[in-house]
Design an enzyme around this catalytic site. Structure first.
Site, PDB file in Angstrom:
ATOM      1  N   ASP A   1       0.554  -1.344  -0.389  1.00 50.79           N
ATOM      2  CA  ASP A   1       0.213  -0.028   0.251  1.00 50.79           C
ATOM      3  C   ASP A   1       0.998   1.151  -0.189  1.00 50.79           C
ATOM      4  OD1 ASP A   1      -1.333   1.873   0.674  1.00 50.79           O
ATOM      5  OD2 ASP A   1      -2.290   1.018   1.914  1.00 50.79           O
TER       6      ASP A   1
ATOM      7  N   GLY B   1       0.853   4.024   1.497  1.00 49.94           N
ATOM      8  CA  GLY B   1       0.106   4.357   2.986  1.00 49.94           C
ATOM      9  C   GLY B   1      -0.563   5.757   2.528  1.00 49.94           C
TER      10      GLY B   1
ATOM     11  N   GLY C   1     -10.389   3.904  -0.784  1.00 50.42           N
ATOM     12  CA  GLY C   1     -12.111   5.210   0.539  1.00 50.42           C
ATOM     13  C   GLY C   1     -12.809   4.117   0.293  1.00 50.42           C
TER      14      GLY C   1
ATOM     15  N   ASP D   1      -7.880  -7.338   0.954  1.00 56.97           N
ATOM     16  CA  ASP D   1      -6.740  -7.606   2.124  1.00 56.97           C
ATOM     17  C   ASP D   1      -7.673  -6.781   3.367  1.00 56.97           C
ATOM     18  OD1 ASP D   1      -5.227  -4.706   3.086  1.00 56.97           O
ATOM     19  OD2 ASP D   1      -6.130  -4.456   1.365  1.00 56.97           O
TER      20      ASP D   1
END
Length: 376
Positions: free
Chosen positions: A92, A94, A221, A271
């Site tokens: 990811d 961050g 999001g 995930d």
């Protein structure tokens, strides 16, 4: 990376595919255990590989940047060698972690200035340096730097944020083109669809992302507090637009039921910290429902933890013993529960794949959702 779509369920949009990278094969749909700081909490890498057996795990740019820092990872030869993991890794960017810092970060066009949650030191993440950091970490799949909007979020903010995420994406791509691979294997890049819970923004963002032509695409999001129905509505509109011949990754989702419902909408990759975090609090996910192992009802239940489980802990230990470990505050209890939950999540997505290939996923999914929506 090469993605091959093998079959789509005739009664839903669930897909079974295969991704191939330099670190091996990933069969989709897939769940990626979260190894935020080069470790899946409470699990040795040997247990992770031999018992839980994921094709891919997730690391996090924000956390690895702060600890152990990129210079250490570079000296080690990348994250794979540093943590002793020879299968696939996704990082990811961050963006979500920076979003979660709330009062300790400031977002501007240049990037995000934030204070470390470890020592309060100030740092700046830009699309450019986040790409450089992910080159050094060396994951097989790296993510674009984006802004994750909160829920609820007003329309104008969501719209401004989406457009900035798109501009940041252009900067990510431009910088990657002049930043070579750090190690002797390739990396694939996934951009991220944003737009909060507004269908028209999600549609606009998905169309923009689809036009980039990346090797895979992500939906960000979501799972930030919105009702499940809104999550599903956003996933559906986005999956209807993103290209069929590329993998689709729904970030940070979710419960076992969330995963099955989103597989039915056409999502391939997931995930979430839920299986490990909830395990450490004594919550076990099973095909028959959810167990709070700390409840007194399990005190003298000597049946296996899960007679349908795929890991060694499921049959070797009883519910009574696991409850005892939690009551006694023995860390072994958290380890056993974590191995069980991760094993269940991997079983769930692999069972989904079997039913997609068999052509009866929709009926199986509906039965599983009813069974899992119980407190045992």
């Amino acid at each position: 990376m090469k993605f091959t779509l093998h079959h789509t369920d005739p009664q839903s949009k669930a897909r079974a595919g295969t991704m191939k990278t330099d670190h091996g094969k990933i069969e989709t749909p897939i769940f990626m255990p979260v190894g935020t700081v080069a470790s899946v909490k409470s699990v040795h890498q040997r247990e992770l590989k031999e018992d839980i057996n994921p094709d891919i795990i997730l690391g996090n740019t924000y956390h690895l940047f702060l600890r152990p820092k990129t210079d250490i990872l570079k000296k080690a030869g990348g994250l794979h060698k540093f943590m002793g993991w020879d299968r696939n890794i996704l990082t990811d960017s961050g963006g979500y972690q920076v979003y979660s810092l709330s009062g300790n970060r400031k977002i501007k066009e240049e990037g995000v200035k934030f204070k470390s949650h470890i020592d309060g030191s100030t740092h700046l993440f830009t699309p450019e340096n986040v790409m450089e950091i992910q080159r050094v970490i060396g994951a097989d799949i790296i993510m674009a730097f984006d802004e994750c909007t909160p829920y609820p979020c007003d329309y104008k903010y969501a719209q401004r944020s989406m457009h900035m995420t798109h501009r940041w994406l252009e900067r990510c791509i431009a910088h990657l083109e002049k930043t070579p691979f750090e190690y002797d294997y390739s990396q694939s890049f996934f951009p991220i669809v944003q737009g909060s819970t507004y269908l028209d923004l999600r549609k606009q963002s998905a169309e923009y992302i689809a036009g980039v032509g990346a090797e895979g695409n992500a939906i960000g999001g979501l799972s930030v507090g919105e009702p499940a129905e809104e999550m599903y509505a956003m996933s559906e509109v986005v999956c209807n637009i993103l290209p069929e011949d590329k993998p689709r990754y729904l970030m940070g989702v979710g419960t076992p039921i969330n995963i099955l419902e989103n597989i039915a909408l056409g999502v391939d990759m997931f995930d979430c910290v839920m299986p490990t975090r909830n395990a450490r609090n004594g919550m076990l996910f099973t095909a028959h429902g959810t167990i709070n192992i700390k409840n007194k009802k399990w005190e003298d239940d000597f049946s296996p933890i899960d007679d349908m489980g795929i890991t060694f802990v499921d049959l070797e230990y009883s519910k009574a013993y696991l409850r005892h470990l939690f009551v006694a505050k023995e860390y072994l209890g958290k380890q056993i529960a974590t191995i069980h939950n991760l094993g269940f999540y991997l079983w769930l997505v692999r069972e989904a794949r079997k039913h997609i290939l068999a052509g009866d996923f929709a009926d199986w999914k509906n039965r599983m959702v009813k069974q899992m929506d119980k407190r045992l």
